[in-house]
Enzyme design. Structure first.
Site, PDB file in Angstrom:
ATOM      1  CB  THR A 149     -10.340  42.542   0.313  1.00  0.00           C
ATOM      2  OG1 THR A 149      -8.940  43.375   1.486  1.00  0.00           O
ATOM      3  CG2 THR A 149     -11.059  42.359  -0.617  1.00  0.00           C
ATOM      4  CD  GLU A 166      -5.810  42.218  -1.326  1.00  0.00           C
ATOM      5  OE1 GLU A 166      -6.601  43.346  -1.498  1.00  0.00           O
ATOM      6  OE2 GLU A 166      -5.168  41.962  -2.835  1.00  0.00           O
TER       7      GLU A 166
END
Length: 308
Positions: free
Chosen positions: A208, A256
């Site tokens: 991420t 994220e």
């Protein structure tokens, strides 16, 4: 698009047609004002001018009530420019400006400063000290100073009157798909990619990008969203988690995004996210493995929504 400020006035334009407002969100109602302003200016070989304020008036008049913006100033300027306005008058909103009587504002800014020939406003536009000015006063002042006033009726979507307040409510609730219908585009956040814990790749198998977001921007309700990620003129499909990572007990808000089929190093880069659809609430899982299984399902659902 030329950007001017109060200290640049007076300016001399060829048949100036202006519209005025806060334009937070540059939503469908604002876009209707811009279209009419540009249309009428082009018909007269004139100049189409938008007049807006920064900071947002409520941030000055009611600083004790935090106001999160739908658009940053940079986003607002870009969207106004895309609407093909010729000039933007960016007025610094101060208590001094707020104390100016409506008649004085019109005479000082619109008449002496810009020499407007036509003014395009929304049906509910109010201005001047204690918001005393309205569309009726504008028409009277137009007769006095020699400019026309055109009032644009409310824009509606599925029976809903488009407004920044309503859009702000939808975004806060996480209803980004309905907010997008009133905005005329997806709601967007931009942020710098910063180092995270590295759990996405190491523990979960889903790398991420962790974003540092603007403090002044309105954030959607925490949860998982299908998003488009904009980078270097291209867009990539992905899934974003906005929340507190309860599985790991972080206790602070983080943003994220997992970008599908993407391997490039993004640290230090600015990326923008368009929120397409809310997938689910954030929840605590009994193990990283259970969370990874849910992320797999989230990605499959997002791919279906984004057709990616």
């Amino acid at each position: 698009m030329q950007i001017i400020r109060k200290e640049d006035l007076p300016q001399h334009f060829s048949y100036p047609v202006a519209t005025i407002g806060n334009f937070d969100g540059v939503h469908l109602g604002h876009q209707a004002l811009f279209r009419e302003t540009v249309k009428r200016a082009r018909e007269k070989n004139g100049n189409a001018i938008a007049i807006t304020f920064h900071p947002h008036p409520l941030q000055v008049l009611r600083p004790e009530v935090p106001l999160k913006l739908i658009c940053t100033l940079e986003q607002k300027i870009k969207l106004i420019e895309e609407a093909e306005l010729d000039c933007l008058l960016l007025l610094e909103f101060t208590r001094e400006l707020a104390s100016l009587e409506a008649e004085d504002f019109v005479e000082e800014i619109l008449v002496r400063g810009l020499g407007i020939k036509e003014l395009i406003v929304g049906y509910d536009y109010r201005f001047g000290r204690k918001r005393r000015g309205d569309t009726e006063l504008l028409r009277l002042l137009g007769e006095r100073f020699g400019f026309q006033v055109l009032v644009i009726p409310p824009q509606k979507v599925n029976g809903l009157t488009v407004s920044s307040t309503l859009i702000r409510e939808f975004i806060s609730e996480g209803n980004v798909s309905l907010a997008a219908r009133l905005l005329g585009r997806y709601y967007m956040l931009c942020g710098k990619v910063i180092p995270g814990h590295g759990r996405g790749r190491r523990l979960l198998g889903f790398p991420t990008a962790n974003l540092k977001l603007s403090r002044e921007k309105l954030l959607p309700r925490p949860g998982v969203y299908a998003v488009w990620v904009h980078l270097n003129g291209r867009q990539h499909p992905g899934v974003m988690n906005l929340g507190f990572n309860p599985t790991f007990g972080d206790g602070y808000l983080s943003a994220e995004v997992h970008i599908f089929d993407f391997q490039e190093d993004l640290y230090g880069k600015i990326i923008c996210l368009s929120f397409v659809s809310r997938l689910r609430d954030e929840k605590k899982f009994s193990s990283p493995e259970k969370l990874a299984q849910q992320i797999t399902e989230d990605c499959q659902k997002a791919r279906e929504i984004l057709k990616a």
